[in-house]
Design a protein around this motif. Sequence first.
Motif, mmCIF file in Angstrom:
data_model
loop_
_atom_site.group_PDB
_atom_site.id
_atom_site.type_symbol
_atom_site.label_atom_id
_atom_site.label_comp_id
_atom_site.label_asym_id
_atom_site.label_seq_id
_atom_site.Cartn_x
_atom_site.Cartn_y
_atom_site.Cartn_z
ATOM 1 N N LEU A 115 72.087 112.053 -40.066
ATOM 2 C CA LEU A 115 71.059 112.506 -39.590
ATOM 3 C C LEU A 115 69.438 111.379 -39.762
ATOM 4 O O LEU A 115 68.851 110.321 -38.772
ATOM 5 C CB LEU A 115 70.036 113.650 -40.420
ATOM 6 N N GLY A 116 69.861 109.792 -41.029
ATOM 7 C CA GLY A 116 69.354 109.260 -41.282
ATOM 8 C C GLY A 116 69.558 108.384 -42.209
ATOM 9 O O GLY A 116 70.524 108.762 -42.906
ATOM 10 N N ASP A 117 69.475 107.226 -42.847
ATOM 11 C CA ASP A 117 69.471 106.473 -43.892
ATOM 12 C C ASP A 117 68.690 105.651 -44.697
ATOM 13 O O ASP A 117 67.690 104.972 -43.999
ATOM 14 C CB ASP A 117 71.060 105.965 -43.813
ATOM 15 N N TYR A 118 68.866 105.360 -45.729
ATOM 16 C CA TYR A 118 68.174 103.705 -46.047
ATOM 17 C C TYR A 118 69.022 102.945 -46.880
ATOM 18 O O TYR A 118 70.330 103.624 -48.010
ATOM 19 C CB TYR A 118 67.814 104.862 -47.521
ATOM 20 N N ARG A 119 68.396 102.095 -46.197
ATOM 21 C CA ARG A 119 69.208 100.592 -46.890
ATOM 22 C C ARG A 119 68.739 99.706 -47.949
ATOM 23 O O ARG A 119 67.135 99.326 -47.934
ATOM 24 C CB ARG A 119 70.078 100.167 -46.095
ATOM 25 N N HIS A 141 63.424 96.740 -47.968
ATOM 26 C CA HIS A 141 63.817 98.347 -47.662
ATOM 27 C C HIS A 141 63.998 98.710 -46.426
ATOM 28 O O HIS A 141 62.663 98.558 -45.163
ATOM 29 C CB HIS A 141 62.194 99.423 -48.508
ATOM 30 N N THR A 142 65.110 99.385 -46.066
ATOM 31 C CA THR A 142 65.003 100.123 -44.131
ATOM 32 C C THR A 142 65.435 101.385 -44.661
ATOM 33 O O THR A 142 65.955 101.892 -44.895
ATOM 34 C CB THR A 142 66.012 99.645 -43.646
ATOM 35 N N ILE A 143 64.806 102.159 -43.456
ATOM 36 C CA ILE A 143 65.095 103.524 -43.217
ATOM 37 C C ILE A 143 64.953 103.878 -41.751
ATOM 38 O O ILE A 143 64.371 103.583 -40.763
ATOM 39 C CB ILE A 143 63.743 104.071 -43.515
ATOM 40 N N THR A 144 66.284 104.569 -41.832
ATOM 41 C CA THR A 144 66.432 104.710 -40.212
ATOM 42 C C THR A 144 66.540 106.555 -39.701
ATOM 43 O O THR A 144 66.450 107.099 -40.546
ATOM 44 C CB THR A 144 67.935 103.807 -39.630
ATOM 45 N N VAL A 145 65.868 106.798 -38.462
ATOM 46 C CA VAL A 145 66.462 108.686 -38.452
ATOM 47 C C VAL A 145 67.008 108.831 -36.756
ATOM 48 O O VAL A 145 66.453 107.757 -35.949
ATOM 49 C CB VAL A 145 64.901 108.815 -38.251
ATOM 50 N N ASN A 146 67.396 109.741 -36.582
ATOM 51 C CA ASN A 146 68.056 109.696 -35.322
ATOM 52 C C ASN A 146 67.166 110.017 -34.038
ATOM 53 O O ASN A 146 65.776 110.781 -34.387
ATOM 54 C CB ASN A 146 69.168 110.468 -35.278
ATOM 55 N N ASN A 147 67.224 109.747 -32.915
ATOM 56 C CA ASN A 147 65.978 110.240 -32.176
ATOM 57 C C ASN A 147 66.350 111.526 -31.114
ATOM 58 O O ASN A 147 64.712 111.778 -30.913
ATOM 59 C CB ASN A 147 65.763 109.142 -31.319
ATOM 60 N N ASP A 148 67.428 111.856 -31.764
ATOM 61 C CA ASP A 148 67.456 113.415 -31.375
ATOM 62 C C ASP A 148 67.224 114.603 -31.936
ATOM 63 O O ASP A 148 67.329 116.087 -31.506
ATOM 64 C CB ASP A 148 69.594 113.261 -30.586
ATOM 65 N N LEU A 149 66.599 114.269 -32.872
ATOM 66 C CA LEU A 149 65.876 115.442 -33.851
ATOM 67 C C LEU A 149 65.677 115.775 -33.219
ATOM 68 O O LEU A 149 64.116 115.630 -33.050
ATOM 69 C CB LEU A 149 65.903 115.000 -35.019
ATOM 70 N N ASN A 150 64.510 117.436 -33.652
ATOM 71 C CA ASN A 150 63.758 118.031 -33.410
ATOM 72 C C ASN A 150 62.846 117.739 -34.362
ATOM 73 O O ASN A 150 63.515 117.143 -35.508
ATOM 74 C CB ASN A 150 64.246 119.112 -33.091
ATOM 75 N N PRO A 151 61.489 118.282 -34.470
ATOM 76 C CA PRO A 151 60.275 118.039 -35.532
ATOM 77 C C PRO A 151 61.259 117.753 -36.993
ATOM 78 O O PRO A 151 60.368 117.628 -37.162
ATOM 79 C CB PRO A 151 58.860 118.080 -34.340
ATOM 80 N N PHE A 152 60.775 119.223 -37.247
ATOM 81 C CA PHE A 152 60.674 119.710 -38.146
ATOM 82 C C PHE A 152 62.093 118.938 -38.836
ATOM 83 O O PHE A 152 62.359 118.617 -39.468
ATOM 84 C CB PHE A 152 60.939 121.328 -38.256
ATOM 85 N N ALA A 153 63.515 118.782 -38.207
ATOM 86 C CA ALA A 153 64.914 117.588 -38.296
ATOM 87 C C ALA A 153 63.863 116.689 -39.270
ATOM 88 O O ALA A 153 64.721 115.842 -40.168
ATOM 89 C CB ALA A 153 65.410 118.442 -37.914
ATOM 90 N N PHE A 154 63.662 115.843 -38.288
ATOM 91 C CA PHE A 154 63.344 115.067 -37.708
ATOM 92 C C PHE A 154 62.132 114.732 -39.236
ATOM 93 O O PHE A 154 62.438 114.013 -40.139
ATOM 94 C CB PHE A 154 62.380 114.353 -37.237
ATOM 95 N N LEU A 155 61.393 115.103 -39.777
ATOM 96 C CA LEU A 155 60.269 115.190 -40.849
ATOM 97 C C LEU A 155 60.702 115.489 -42.018
ATOM 98 O O LEU A 155 61.482 114.954 -43.302
ATOM 99 C CB LEU A 155 59.459 116.209 -40.141
ATOM 100 N N VAL A 156 62.785 115.998 -41.986
ATOM 101 C CA VAL A 156 63.096 116.688 -43.436
ATOM 102 C C VAL A 156 64.414 115.387 -43.453
ATOM 103 O O VAL A 156 63.763 114.822 -44.958
ATOM 104 C CB VAL A 156 63.557 117.968 -43.810
ATOM 105 N N GLU A 197 65.057 110.600 -47.025
ATOM 106 C CA GLU A 197 64.919 109.438 -46.422
ATOM 107 C C GLU A 197 64.293 108.319 -47.837
ATOM 108 O O GLU A 197 64.274 107.359 -48.823
ATOM 109 C CB GLU A 197 65.457 108.355 -45.262
ATOM 110 N N VAL A 198 62.589 108.748 -47.239
ATOM 111 C CA VAL A 198 61.795 108.267 -48.236
ATOM 112 C C VAL A 198 61.928 108.447 -49.825
ATOM 113 O O VAL A 198 61.280 107.515 -50.930
ATOM 114 C CB VAL A 198 60.468 108.585 -48.280
ATOM 115 N N ALA A 199 62.536 109.338 -49.899
ATOM 116 C CA ALA A 199 62.943 110.284 -51.049
ATOM 117 C C ALA A 199 63.735 109.540 -52.458
ATOM 118 O O ALA A 199 63.105 108.797 -53.560
ATOM 119 C CB ALA A 199 63.136 111.784 -51.499
ATOM 120 N N HIS A 200 65.240 108.713 -51.415
ATOM 121 C CA HIS A 200 65.986 107.846 -51.693
ATOM 122 C C HIS A 200 65.106 106.170 -52.210
ATOM 123 O O HIS A 200 65.460 105.926 -53.146
ATOM 124 C CB HIS A 200 67.091 107.214 -50.669
ATOM 125 N N LEU A 201 64.117 105.821 -51.202
ATOM 126 C CA LEU A 201 63.286 104.910 -51.393
ATOM 127 C C LEU A 201 62.414 104.679 -52.955
ATOM 128 O O LEU A 201 62.667 103.779 -53.882
ATOM 129 C CB LEU A 201 62.410 103.776 -50.507
#
Length: 205
Positions: free
Chosen positions: A40-44, A52-67, A72-76
């Motif tokens: 759904l996303g990743d951190y590199r 630092h790069t964070i990505t999130v998929n564009n097809d997620l609903n708002p709640f899933a996107f935020l989670v 991924e921010v937590a990984h950073l």
Amino acid sequence: MTAEKVFEKFVPLNSVSYCVKLYEKLGFEFKIKKARQTKLGDYRYNRKTERHTITVNNDLNPFAFLVTYLHEVAHLMAFKQYGRRIQPHGKEWKECFKQVSTPMLNADIFHPNVLSALKAYFKNPKASSCSDPVLYQILKQFDEPNNKVLLKDIRPGLAFSFNRKVFIKLEKKRTRAVCQEINTKRKYLISEVAEVEYITKEENS
């Protein structure tokens, strides 16, 4: 497009300013990606550029996107606080995930059903929301309608399409299912909450 405008498109409105603050404070590159079946996303972190790069998929609903974004921010955060020699989803990451998500765990941000599932999930966060079947299924309720079903809803012996390959579901193994790819006859374990496309007898003939 400003960061605020980007987040307005993807997360609950009352969480936009918080998402922007994290982005500005932590200083990472943020990319919206097309749907990926495996994540759904990743951190590199790039050692050469120290970026630092964070990505999130564009097809997620708002709640899933935020989670996913907070995940991924937590990984950073864990990387910056503890360095690279920690388990990807170990106690350090779990603590950072709880820390960064706590300000968002309220009814102004999440639907009550999602909020309840999140509070239970944060007692011991797993590698992803997909790893928690209760949270995953509640989040999926807010997706746009599509022709996909969860693998758990397909009976053994029936065919389905996943990751552009066709499989036969053989049997269930706890939270995953043993599935055989039709072309290669190789067997795979696929999560029971994976989204797949059911194939009718006519399509499979």
